[in-house]
Design a protein around this motif. Structure first.
Motif, PDB file in Angstrom:
ATOM      1  N   UNK A   9       0.840  -1.195   0.000  1.00  0.00           N
ATOM      2  CA  UNK A   9       0.000   0.000   0.000  1.00  0.00           C
ATOM      3  C   UNK A   9       0.872   1.240   0.000  1.00  0.00           C
ATOM      4  N   UNK A  10       0.671   2.115   0.981  1.00  0.00           N
ATOM      5  CA  UNK A  10       1.427   3.360   1.071  1.00  0.00           C
ATOM      6  C   UNK A  10       2.663   3.217   1.970  1.00  0.00           C
ATOM      7  N   UNK A  11       3.030   1.990   2.275  1.00  0.00           N
ATOM      8  CA  UNK A  11       4.174   1.717   3.151  1.00  0.00           C
ATOM      9  C   UNK A  11       5.257   0.978   2.359  1.00  0.00           C
ATOM     10  N   UNK A  12       6.496   1.412   2.560  1.00  0.00           N
ATOM     11  CA  UNK A  12       7.636   0.704   1.972  1.00  0.00           C
ATOM     12  C   UNK A  12       8.300  -0.099   3.079  1.00  0.00           C
ATOM     13  N   UNK A  13       8.617  -1.353   2.787  1.00  0.00           N
ATOM     14  CA  UNK A  13       9.361  -2.193   3.721  1.00  0.00           C
ATOM     15  C   UNK A  13      10.827  -2.065   3.327  1.00  0.00           C
ATOM     16  N   UNK A  14      11.628  -1.566   4.261  1.00  0.00           N
ATOM     17  CA  UNK A  14      13.038  -1.300   4.024  1.00  0.00           C
ATOM     18  C   UNK A  14      13.884  -2.328   4.761  1.00  0.00           C
ATOM     19  N   UNK A  15      14.855  -2.899   4.055  1.00  0.00           N
ATOM     20  CA  UNK A  15      15.801  -3.838   4.665  1.00  0.00           C
ATOM     21  C   UNK A  15      17.070  -3.073   5.013  1.00  0.00           C
ATOM     22  N   UNK A  16      17.536  -3.311   6.221  1.00  0.00           N
ATOM     23  CA  UNK A  16      18.771  -2.674   6.687  1.00  0.00           C
ATOM     24  C   UNK A  16      19.622  -3.747   7.366  1.00  0.00           C
ATOM     25  N   UNK A  17      20.450  -4.414   6.564  1.00  0.00           N
ATOM     26  CA  UNK A  17      21.337  -5.440   7.121  1.00  0.00           C
ATOM     27  C   UNK A  17      20.622  -6.575   7.821  1.00  0.00           C
ATOM     28  N   UNK A  18      19.549  -7.071   7.248  1.00  0.00           N
ATOM     29  CA  UNK A  18      18.821  -8.188   7.833  1.00  0.00           C
ATOM     30  C   UNK A  18      17.652  -7.757   8.704  1.00  0.00           C
ATOM     31  N   UNK A  19      17.617  -6.505   9.108  1.00  0.00           N
ATOM     32  CA  UNK A  19      16.492  -5.982   9.878  1.00  0.00           C
ATOM     33  C   UNK A  19      15.559  -5.268   8.917  1.00  0.00           C
ATOM     34  N   UNK A  20      14.289  -5.172   9.284  1.00  0.00           N
ATOM     35  CA  UNK A  20      13.297  -4.530   8.433  1.00  0.00           C
ATOM     36  C   UNK A  20      12.554  -3.452   9.219  1.00  0.00           C
ATOM     37  N   UNK A  21      12.180  -2.393   8.526  1.00  0.00           N
ATOM     38  CA  UNK A  21      11.343  -1.371   9.128  1.00  0.00           C
ATOM     39  C   UNK A  21      10.474  -0.750   8.048  1.00  0.00           C
ATOM     40  N   UNK A  22       9.455  -0.033   8.480  1.00  0.00           N
ATOM     41  CA  UNK A  22       8.493   0.559   7.559  1.00  0.00           C
ATOM     42  C   UNK A  22       8.737   2.057   7.422  1.00  0.00           C
ATOM     43  N   UNK A  23       8.512   2.548   6.207  1.00  0.00           N
ATOM     44  CA  UNK A  23       8.628   3.972   5.915  1.00  0.00           C
ATOM     45  C   UNK A  23       7.428   4.344   5.054  1.00  0.00           C
ATOM     46  N   UNK A  24       6.859   5.487   5.320  1.00  0.00           N
ATOM     47  CA  UNK A  24       5.766   5.969   4.482  1.00  0.00           C
ATOM     48  C   UNK A  24       6.292   6.221   3.069  1.00  0.00           C
ATOM     49  N   UNK A  25       5.510   5.825   2.098  1.00  0.00           N
ATOM     50  CA  UNK A  25       5.908   6.047   0.705  1.00  0.00           C
ATOM     51  C   UNK A  25       6.062   7.545   0.411  1.00  0.00           C
ATOM     52  N   UNK A  26       5.377   8.379   1.177  1.00  0.00           N
ATOM     53  CA  UNK A  26       5.476   9.829   1.013  1.00  0.00           C
ATOM     54  C   UNK A  26       6.878  10.350   1.352  1.00  0.00           C
ATOM     55  N   UNK A  27       7.640   9.601   2.147  1.00  0.00           N
ATOM     56  CA  UNK A  27       8.997  10.004   2.523  1.00  0.00           C
ATOM     57  C   UNK A  27      10.048   9.550   1.516  1.00  0.00           C
TER      58      UNK A  27
END
Length: 68
Positions: A9-27
């Motif tokens: 949806x409007x959320x991007x799942x970002x991988x950072x060295x094996x860890x994951x976090x969410x970022x708004x697509x607006x960012x």
């Protein structure tokens, strides 16, 4: 290395060295897509074009080695 793994949806799942976090697509930049390497600039992100291209070439090279 921050890599866009996928969009939900409007959320991007970002991988950072094996860890994951969410970022708004607006960012993220409008043209951001899965597999892009990002760099944090203030409270938003920019596409690191050089690292993204290098990563894509390396993945393509690995794929081609599987078929030869």
């Amino acid at each position: 290395m921050l890599i866009i793994e996928r969009f939900e949806g409007n959320i991007a799942i970002i991988e950072d060295g094996g860890k994951h976090f969410e970022v708004s697509r607006d960012d993220l930049p409008e043209n951001a897509c899965e597999g892009d390497v990002l760099k944090k600039v203030g409270s938003t992100y920019e596409i690191d074009k050089e690292k993204t291209e290098s990563r894509r070439k390396e993945i393509l090279k690995l794929q081609n080695s599987l078929w030869s």
